[in-house]
Design an enzyme around this catalytic site. Structure first.
Site: not given
Length: 255
Positions: A14, A17-18, A65-66, A92, A161, A165, A198
């Protein structure tokens, strides 16, 4: 969006950017938003801006930290203690490294898997647990995907990448199916943008800022606010409406 006022949303990534645009939009709609990132300085600044603007919701910065599951679990525990739980989970956070399939570094691939796939899955699992514990039957899980999750672009820098996705596309449908099997009205949605202006390209092409700039100069790109509008559109759909996959791209984008 009236029914979401006062409810709790988690937005990962968060800070910019998006993610920042989505967090801002949800606070404006009256939600209590936990915005997480590795660095919360920008989220703290955004929270102050939302308060100054008189938005009816609140933004709560949380450092996480994801790529570290323990930190994710600790964050959900804190949300439960301080805010009872998560009603909306916006997955996100995502990243890309220039690591081709034939010559890329394993640590770059692993980092993309950790954030783009595993963190999303862990957050989804924990958000669902939170909803079930509180008998929340109208929650929503929204995965910010990419058009790269629906076609493989002819660029070696993007191939791994895109694989992550594609995983998000499959995971979202799998989540939807499991939610149906659980006989719940919790919904799952995937939003797949094309090129969005972004910091993403500058991070992706961090050794070649001119290449990054060229991506955004080649056409009128989507803005982060366009994706935030898609999120509020999905959330505002009637409870009986399941929006599965929103694909959106600039008019001038070819593929």
């Amino acid at each position: 969006m009236e029914r979401w006022k006062g409810r709790v949303a988690l937005v990962t990534g968060a800070s910019v950017g998006i993610g920042a645009a989505v967090a801002r939009a949800l606070v404006q709609q009256g939600m209590r938003v936990v915005g997480c990132a590795r660095n919360v300085d920008k989220i703290e600044k955004l929270a102050a801006e939302c308060q100054s603007a008189g938005f009816s919701g609140t933004l709560i910065p949380y450092k996480c930290d994801l790529s570290n599951e323990e930190e994710i679990l600790s964050m959900f525990s804190a949300i439960k203690t301080l805010h009872k739980g998560v009603d909306v989970c916006i997955n996100n956070a995502g990243l890309a490294h220039n690591e081709p399939l034939l010559s890329g570094r394993t640590d770059g691939w692993r980092n993309m898997m950790d954030v783009n796939v595993l963190a999303l899955s862990i957050c989804t699992r924990e958000a669902y647990k939170s909803m079930k514990e509180r008998n929340v039957d109208d929650g929503h899980i929204i995965n910010i995907n990419s058009m790269g999750g629906h076609r493989v672009v002819p660029s070696a820098d993007e191939h791994f990448y895109c694989a992550t996705k594609y995983a998000v596309t499959a995971l979202t449908e799998g989540i939807r199916q499991e939610l149906r099997e659980a006989n719940t009205h919790i919904r799952a949605t995937c939003i797949s943008p094309g090129i969005v202006e972004t910091e993403f390209a500058f991070r992706h092409h961090n050794s070649d800022p001119e290449k990054a700039a060229a991506v955004y100069e080649s056409m009128k790109c989507l803005k982060a606010e366009d994706i935030a509008s898609a999120v509020t559109f999905v959330l505002s759909a009637p409870p009986h409406v399941q929006i599965g996959d929103v694909q959106m791209r600039p008019v001038e984008q070819v593929s």
